[in-house]
Design an enzyme around this catalytic site. Structure first.
Site, PDB file in Angstrom:
ATOM      1  N   ASP A  64       0.849  -1.192   0.000  1.00  0.00           N
ATOM      2  CA  ASP A  64       0.000   0.000   0.000  1.00  0.00           C
ATOM      3  C   ASP A  64       0.882   1.238   0.000  1.00  0.00           C
ATOM      4  O   ASP A  64       1.867   1.324   0.744  1.00  0.00           O
ATOM      5  CB  ASP A  64      -0.926   0.009   1.218  1.00  0.00           C
TER       6      ASP A  64
ATOM      7  N   HIS B 240      -6.121   2.578  -4.992  1.00  0.00           N
ATOM      8  CA  HIS B 240      -6.355   2.793  -3.558  1.00  0.00           C
ATOM      9  C   HIS B 240      -7.089   4.108  -3.334  1.00  0.00           C
ATOM     10  O   HIS B 240      -7.037   4.666  -2.241  1.00  0.00           O
ATOM     11  CB  HIS B 240      -5.022   2.769  -2.812  1.00  0.00           C
TER      12      HIS B 240
ATOM     13  N   HIS C 130      -8.800   8.445  -0.187  1.00  0.00           N
ATOM     14  CA  HIS C 130      -8.597   7.458   0.885  1.00  0.00           C
ATOM     15  C   HIS C 130      -9.762   7.514   1.881  1.00  0.00           C
ATOM     16  O   HIS C 130      -9.581   7.371   3.090  1.00  0.00           O
ATOM     17  CB  HIS C 130      -7.259   7.675   1.600  1.00  0.00           C
TER      18      HIS C 130
ATOM     19  N   HIS D 215       3.078  -2.370   4.073  1.00  0.00           N
ATOM     20  CA  HIS D 215       3.094  -0.939   3.798  1.00  0.00           C
ATOM     21  C   HIS D 215       4.495  -0.509   3.375  1.00  0.00           C
ATOM     22  O   HIS D 215       5.481  -0.841   4.039  1.00  0.00           O
ATOM     23  CB  HIS D 215       2.625  -0.155   5.026  1.00  0.00           C
TER      24      HIS D 215
END
Length: 248
Positions: A64, A115, A119, A212
């Site tokens: 991510d 993504h 957000h 991440h």
């Protein structure tokens, strides 16, 4: 993706956010996280994946990218050295701020996943807002990189039946995960040794790992993690799970 949506049909599904987490319960025989297998059985019909099928010998790495913390070049270097492909789920601000990294991901054969723009938790906004949050990034990537996104990861891993159906009708496959850990806070890293132990303890066939890219630990251990996954006979491969079209 078609980007076409039928809000009346989507509205027939539950709007309640599904509370979930891979948890620590594992099948002692296969080491697969049992909660994600249950979620896969329930929500897989929406072209959503928490865990990949077993008996394939495959394993999937995903990262991510909400903002850049200086570790993505190292991560890309390791993936290139190990000849491994991954999925990078980026936000629109990330794509705009780091075109050189986006282009490198594309050039080196990785998949760039959606993504979203803002957000937002998609279950806490209107369906139209949730759609726009996905479409803004989709259109930007198409216009600026001639790259058509097909994989979606909702912010916070938050979803309802409605938002899964929305992404599916837009032509997206929703990719969640069968393993994640507390790696997202750059100021609260657990250290290389602990991070490697945590990530390798849960290694399982059909694994979809969320890491991440802002994590120093992840950048440091990635090569060793890949080696240990492959030593268990698993093939780390480009995301190849099929999209399940929405029912007409």
């Amino acid at each position: 993706p078609t980007m076409s949506t039928d809000f009346d049909k989507i509205g027939a599904h539950s709007a309640n956010q599904v509370k979930w987490g891979p948890g620590t319960q594992r099948d002692p025989e296969n080491n697969r996280t049992t909660d994600t297998e249950k979620l896969q059985d329930i929500y897989g019909k929406y072209s959503a994946y928490f865990i990949a099928p077993k008996d394939t010998g495959k394993f999937y790495l995903t990262f991510d990218e909400g903002y850049e913390n200086g570790y993505t070049p190292t991560i890309l270097d390791v993936l290139k050295e190990k000849k491994v492909k991954a999925v990078f789920f980026v936000t629109l601000p990330y794509a705009k701020s780091h075109p050189e990294l986006i282009q490198r991901m594309i050039d080196e054969g990785h998949i760039i996943g959606n993504h979203t723009n803002h957000h937002w938790n998609p279950t806490q906004v209107s369906l139209q807002e949730a759609k726009s949050d996905i479409k803004d990034l989709h259109d930007y990537m198409l216009e600026n990189y001639q790259y058509e996104m097909t994989l979606y990861r909702p912010p916070e891993g938050a979803f309802s039946e409605q938002t899964l159906a929305l992404a599916q009708q837009m032509g997206y496959t929703t990719v969640l995960w069968s393993f994640a850990y507390n790696d997202w806070d750059p100021n609260n890293q657990i250290g290389d040794q602990a991070a490697l132990q945590r990530t390798t303890t849960y290694t399982h066939e059909g694994g979809i790992y969320l890491l991440h890219a802002v994590s120093r630990d992840n950048a440091h251990i990635l090569g060793a993690l890949i080696d240990q996954i492959q030593d268990k006979g698993l093939k780390i491969t480009k995301f190849d799970l099929p999209h399940i079209p929405a029912k007409p």
